[in-house]
Design a protein around this motif. Structure first.
Motif, mmCIF file in Angstrom:
data_model
loop_
_atom_site.group_PDB
_atom_site.id
_atom_site.type_symbol
_atom_site.label_atom_id
_atom_site.label_comp_id
_atom_site.label_asym_id
_atom_site.label_seq_id
_atom_site.Cartn_x
_atom_site.Cartn_y
_atom_site.Cartn_z
ATOM 1 N N GLY A 25 -2.237 16.927 0.186
ATOM 2 C CA GLY A 25 -1.114 17.077 -0.719
ATOM 3 C C GLY A 25 -0.614 15.770 -1.324
ATOM 4 O O GLY A 25 0.562 15.672 -1.662
ATOM 5 N N GLY A 26 -1.476 14.788 -1.441
ATOM 6 C CA GLY A 26 -1.083 13.519 -2.049
ATOM 7 C C GLY A 26 -0.327 12.575 -1.125
ATOM 8 O O GLY A 26 0.168 11.546 -1.569
ATOM 9 N N LYS A 27 -0.231 12.912 0.158
ATOM 10 C CA LYS A 27 0.519 12.060 1.089
ATOM 11 C C LYS A 27 -0.140 10.699 1.272
ATOM 12 O O LYS A 27 0.539 9.677 1.350
ATOM 13 C CB LYS A 27 0.652 12.754 2.448
ATOM 14 N N ALA A 28 -1.464 10.666 1.338
ATOM 15 C CA ALA A 28 -2.159 9.389 1.497
ATOM 16 C C ALA A 28 -1.993 8.535 0.240
ATOM 17 O O ALA A 28 -1.794 7.321 0.333
ATOM 18 C CB ALA A 28 -3.634 9.602 1.811
ATOM 19 N N ASN A 29 -2.049 9.154 -0.938
ATOM 20 C CA ASN A 29 -1.851 8.406 -2.183
ATOM 21 C C ASN A 29 -0.465 7.775 -2.225
ATOM 22 O O ASN A 29 -0.307 6.624 -2.638
ATOM 23 C CB ASN A 29 -2.041 9.313 -3.405
ATOM 24 N N ALA A 30 0.543 8.523 -1.787
ATOM 25 C CA ALA A 30 1.909 8.000 -1.764
ATOM 26 C C ALA A 30 2.027 6.838 -0.785
ATOM 27 O O ALA A 30 2.697 5.840 -1.069
ATOM 28 C CB ALA A 30 2.890 9.110 -1.393
ATOM 29 N N ALA A 31 1.358 6.949 0.353
ATOM 30 C CA ALA A 31 1.391 5.870 1.343
ATOM 31 C C ALA A 31 0.698 4.617 0.818
ATOM 32 O O ALA A 31 1.173 3.498 1.027
ATOM 33 C CB ALA A 31 0.740 6.332 2.640
ATOM 34 N N VAL A 32 -0.418 4.801 0.118
ATOM 35 C CA VAL A 32 -1.140 3.668 -0.472
ATOM 36 C C VAL A 32 -0.270 3.007 -1.537
ATOM 37 O O VAL A 32 -0.163 1.777 -1.598
ATOM 38 C CB VAL A 32 -2.490 4.116 -1.080
ATOM 39 N N GLN A 33 0.361 3.807 -2.382
ATOM 40 C CA GLN A 33 1.225 3.276 -3.438
ATOM 41 C C GLN A 33 2.368 2.459 -2.844
ATOM 42 O O GLN A 33 2.662 1.360 -3.307
ATOM 43 C CB GLN A 33 1.775 4.422 -4.286
ATOM 44 N N LYS A 34 2.991 2.963 -1.804
ATOM 45 C CA LYS A 34 4.104 2.279 -1.159
ATOM 46 C C LYS A 34 3.654 0.957 -0.531
ATOM 47 O O LYS A 34 4.297 -0.083 -0.712
ATOM 48 C CB LYS A 34 4.712 3.191 -0.087
ATOM 49 N N LEU A 35 2.526 0.980 0.181
ATOM 50 C CA LEU A 35 2.017 -0.217 0.845
ATOM 51 C C LEU A 35 1.570 -1.268 -0.173
ATOM 52 O O LEU A 35 1.855 -2.458 -0.018
ATOM 53 C CB LEU A 35 0.849 0.166 1.762
ATOM 54 N N LEU A 36 0.889 -0.828 -1.217
ATOM 55 C CA LEU A 36 0.423 -1.743 -2.255
ATOM 56 C C LEU A 36 1.600 -2.373 -2.996
ATOM 57 O O LEU A 36 1.593 -3.579 -3.277
ATOM 58 C CB LEU A 36 -0.489 -0.982 -3.215
ATOM 59 N N ALA A 37 2.624 -1.591 -3.289
ATOM 60 C CA ALA A 37 3.816 -2.115 -3.965
ATOM 61 C C ALA A 37 4.499 -3.171 -3.104
ATOM 62 O O ALA A 37 4.943 -4.205 -3.613
ATOM 63 C CB ALA A 37 4.785 -0.988 -4.283
ATOM 64 N N LYS A 38 4.561 -2.936 -1.805
ATOM 65 C CA LYS A 38 5.173 -3.914 -0.899
ATOM 66 C C LYS A 38 4.381 -5.222 -0.901
ATOM 67 O O LYS A 38 4.964 -6.299 -0.935
ATOM 68 C CB LYS A 38 5.243 -3.329 0.517
ATOM 69 N N ALA A 39 3.053 -5.130 -0.875
ATOM 70 C CA ALA A 39 2.204 -6.323 -0.893
ATOM 71 C C ALA A 39 2.308 -7.078 -2.218
ATOM 72 O O ALA A 39 2.199 -8.300 -2.257
ATOM 73 C CB ALA A 39 0.759 -5.948 -0.626
ATOM 74 N N LEU A 40 2.555 -6.332 -3.306
ATOM 75 C CA LEU A 40 2.698 -6.950 -4.629
ATOM 76 C C LEU A 40 4.102 -7.510 -4.847
ATOM 77 O O LEU A 40 4.314 -8.312 -5.746
ATOM 78 C CB LEU A 40 2.387 -5.932 -5.727
ATOM 79 N N GLY A 41 5.059 -7.025 -4.070
ATOM 80 C CA GLY A 41 6.441 -7.456 -4.232
ATOM 81 C C GLY A 41 7.130 -6.786 -5.406
ATOM 82 O O GLY A 41 8.000 -7.373 -6.051
ATOM 83 N N ILE A 42 6.736 -5.547 -5.696
ATOM 84 C CA ILE A 42 7.329 -4.800 -6.805
ATOM 85 C C ILE A 42 7.784 -3.434 -6.293
ATOM 86 O O ILE A 42 7.439 -3.023 -5.191
ATOM 87 C CB ILE A 42 6.335 -4.614 -7.981
#
Length: 83
Positions: free
Chosen positions: A44-61
């Motif tokens: 249900g897109g849960k992994a995509n949401a987790a990837v988006q959140k983690l990647l945004a944190k690493a990017l600082g955005i």
């Protein structure tokens, strides 16, 4: 955590390889490829949401500035940084 702030320019496309259901959450750069490990299942897109959140944190955005443009159901995904 891996610092990816140098990629946070608007319009940048970031290709990642995702491993869902990993034992721990992490971002690693292996052989010039960004690997994202998330503990969530690809349902249900849960992994995509987790990837988006983690990647945004690493990017600082904010995660709202990342858009998944390719790979909705694939392990290889491409995110775009929005302005």
């Amino acid at each position: 955590m891996t610092d990816l702030a140098h990629l946070a320019t608007p319009g940048t496309e970031i290709a990642v390889r995702v491993t869902p259901k990993a034992s721990r959450t992490a971002i690693r750069i292996e052989k010039d490829q960004i690997r994202v490990y998330v503990t969530t299942a690809p349902e249900g897109g849960k992994a995509n949401a987790a990837v988006q959140k983690l990647l945004a944190k690493a990017l600082g955005i904010a995660k709202s500035r990342l858009t998944l443009i390719r790979g909705q159901t694939a392990r290889d995904k491409v995110f775009r940084v929005d302005g």
